[in-house]
Write a protein that holds these residues in place. Structure first.
Motif, PDB file in Angstrom:
ATOM      1  N   VAL A   1      54.097   7.702 -25.849  1.00 41.82           N
ATOM      2  CA  VAL A   1      55.220   6.806 -26.145  1.00 41.82           C
ATOM      3  C   VAL A   1      55.770   7.089 -27.540  1.00 41.82           C
ATOM      4  O   VAL A   1      56.992   7.097 -27.756  1.00 41.82           O
ATOM      5  N   GLU A   2      54.893   7.344 -28.495  1.00 39.42           N
ATOM      6  CA  GLU A   2      55.339   7.656 -29.851  1.00 39.42           C
ATOM      7  C   GLU A   2      56.150   8.947 -29.884  1.00 39.42           C
ATOM      8  O   GLU A   2      57.190   9.021 -30.563  1.00 39.42           O
ATOM      9  N   ARG A   3      55.703   9.968 -29.161  1.00 42.67           N
ATOM     10  CA  ARG A   3      56.444  11.235 -29.139  1.00 42.67           C
ATOM     11  C   ARG A   3      57.798  11.075 -28.455  1.00 42.67           C
ATOM     12  O   ARG A   3      58.791  11.672 -28.873  1.00 42.67           O
TER      13      ARG A   3
ATOM     14  N   SER B   1      50.387   1.279 -14.129  1.00 46.16           N
ATOM     15  CA  SER B   1      51.675   1.344 -13.440  1.00 46.16           C
ATOM     16  C   SER B   1      52.672   0.338 -13.987  1.00 46.16           C
ATOM     17  O   SER B   1      53.845   0.658 -14.208  1.00 46.16           O
ATOM     18  N   VAL B   2      52.229  -0.887 -14.206  1.00 45.20           N
ATOM     19  CA  VAL B   2      53.141  -1.964 -14.590  1.00 45.20           C
ATOM     20  C   VAL B   2      53.554  -1.860 -16.057  1.00 45.20           C
ATOM     21  O   VAL B   2      54.725  -2.096 -16.400  1.00 45.20           O
ATOM     22  N   ALA B   3      52.654  -1.503 -16.931  1.00 47.72           N
ATOM     23  CA  ALA B   3      52.989  -1.459 -18.356  1.00 47.72           C
ATOM     24  C   ALA B   3      53.907  -0.295 -18.689  1.00 47.72           C
ATOM     25  O   ALA B   3      54.758  -0.405 -19.588  1.00 47.72           O
ATOM     26  N   GLY B   4      53.761   0.830 -17.987  1.00 51.16           N
ATOM     27  CA  GLY B   4      54.505   2.031 -18.330  1.00 51.16           C
ATOM     28  C   GLY B   4      56.010   1.865 -18.422  1.00 51.16           C
ATOM     29  O   GLY B   4      56.633   2.317 -19.392  1.00 51.16           O
TER      30      GLY B   4
ATOM     31  N   VAL C   1      51.756  -6.069 -22.488  1.00 53.72           N
ATOM     32  CA  VAL C   1      52.361  -4.743 -22.604  1.00 53.72           C
ATOM     33  C   VAL C   1      51.945  -4.081 -23.912  1.00 53.72           C
ATOM     34  O   VAL C   1      51.599  -2.889 -23.941  1.00 53.72           O
ATOM     35  N   ALA C   2      51.953  -4.839 -24.992  1.00 57.31           N
ATOM     36  CA  ALA C   2      51.559  -4.274 -26.283  1.00 57.31           C
ATOM     37  C   ALA C   2      50.129  -3.744 -26.237  1.00 57.31           C
ATOM     38  O   ALA C   2      49.846  -2.656 -26.763  1.00 57.31           O
ATOM     39  N   ALA C   3      49.240  -4.487 -25.597  1.00 58.50           N
ATOM     40  CA  ALA C   3      47.833  -4.065 -25.535  1.00 58.50           C
ATOM     41  C   ALA C   3      47.657  -2.815 -24.682  1.00 58.50           C
ATOM     42  O   ALA C   3      46.935  -1.883 -25.071  1.00 58.50           O
ATOM     43  N   ILE C   4      48.307  -2.750 -23.532  1.00 62.60           N
ATOM     44  CA  ILE C   4      48.138  -1.593 -22.651  1.00 62.60           C
ATOM     45  C   ILE C   4      48.782  -0.351 -23.262  1.00 62.60           C
ATOM     46  O   ILE C   4      48.190   0.740 -23.276  1.00 62.60           O
ATOM     47  N   LEU C   5      49.986  -0.492 -23.802  1.00 63.95           N
ATOM     48  CA  LEU C   5      50.674   0.674 -24.361  1.00 63.95           C
ATOM     49  C   LEU C   5      50.056   1.140 -25.674  1.00 63.95           C
ATOM     50  O   LEU C   5      50.324   2.256 -26.118  1.00 63.95           O
ATOM     51  N   ALA C   6      49.212   0.307 -26.287  1.00 67.99           N
ATOM     52  CA  ALA C   6      48.506   0.722 -27.510  1.00 67.99           C
ATOM     53  C   ALA C   6      47.260   1.539 -27.203  1.00 67.99           C
ATOM     54  O   ALA C   6      46.672   2.135 -28.120  1.00 67.99           O
ATOM     55  N   ARG C   7      46.845   1.594 -25.947  1.00 70.90           N
ATOM     56  CA  ARG C   7      45.669   2.379 -25.590  1.00 70.90           C
ATOM     57  C   ARG C   7      45.937   3.860 -25.884  1.00 70.90           C
ATOM     58  O   ARG C   7      47.072   4.334 -25.744  1.00 70.90           O
TER      59      ARG C   7
END
Length: 215
Positions: free
Chosen positions: A203-205, A163-166, A190-196
């Motif tokens: 996120v890339e799309r 929830s928080v990283a999104g 944030v970098a670690a969670i969004l890299a999952r």
């Protein structure tokens, strides 16, 4: 299982990433924006995304959908059974939805949604005030509570992290820079969670789509 919405919305992205962490297969379908499809409106009476259709069952609201899925697919546990941990997870989910992205929405709507999807100018002054005055206290709070483990609750991934990283993906789409020197914990977290894998593809799309829109 159909999920209606665009992952450009942090609420849709939250459910999609949560489902991926659970290993739940979803069929992500558009809402028909700006003219909502009858199928979407049947699942979301007030036209808010996301909305879920699971057989004959229909449900709207990201948190409601996640609690439904957690009950139906309890493993791996992303909403802890422990009372104190569960309370913290629900707090961070609420913080992300109604405080963090309530601020972020002022930036995202006026910088992205209004000009690119609604064909009208956004109020950049509102976006600027949100970024300059409203966001820093929220970041100060997060910087103070991120543990060394890199997970907000229980030293493991939970709904709190999803929830928080999104919303930070939306900040990135708006070119909102997070000062790494001032917020080193947030930047790494944030970098670690969004890299999952549950997040990264979405996120890339989204970023690629927005880049095409401005080309």
């Amino acid at each position: 299982m159909i999920l209606y919405g665009s992952t450009m919305s942090p609420f849709v992205r939250k459910v999609a990433a949560y489902a991926a962490e659970k290993g739940i297969e979803i069929d992500l379908q558009p809402t028909g924006f700006p003219n909502a499809s009858p199928e979407f409106r049947a699942a979301s009476p007030f036209g808010k995304m996301p909305a879920l259709v699971d057989g004959d069952y229909k449900l709207a609201d990201s948190s409601a959908i996640i609690h439904y899925l957690e009950a139906k697919y309890p493993e791996p546990e992303l909403i802890p059974a422990d009372a104190e941990e569960r309370g913290r997870v629900i707090w961070f989910d609420e913080f992300a939805d109604t405080i963090l992205f309530a601020c972020g929405a002022k930036m995202f709507f006026n910088k992205i949604v209004a000009p690119r999807f609604l064909g009208r100018e956004g109020d950049l002054a509102v976006a600027e005030v949100a970024e300059r005055d409203e966001l820093p206290p929220l970041l100060d709070y997060l910087e103070s509570v991120i543990p060394a483990s890199g997970y907000l609750v229980g030293d493991r991934l939970t709904l709190a992290d999803i929830s928080v990283a999104g919303p930070f993906a939306n900040f990135s789409h708006c070119d909102v820079a997070i000062d790494e020197a001032r917020y080193p914990k947030i930047t790494a977290y944030v970098a670690a969670i969004l890299a999952r894998p549950s997040f990264a593809g979405y996120v890339e799309r989204e970023a690629a789509f927005l880049a095409r829109e401005t080309a």
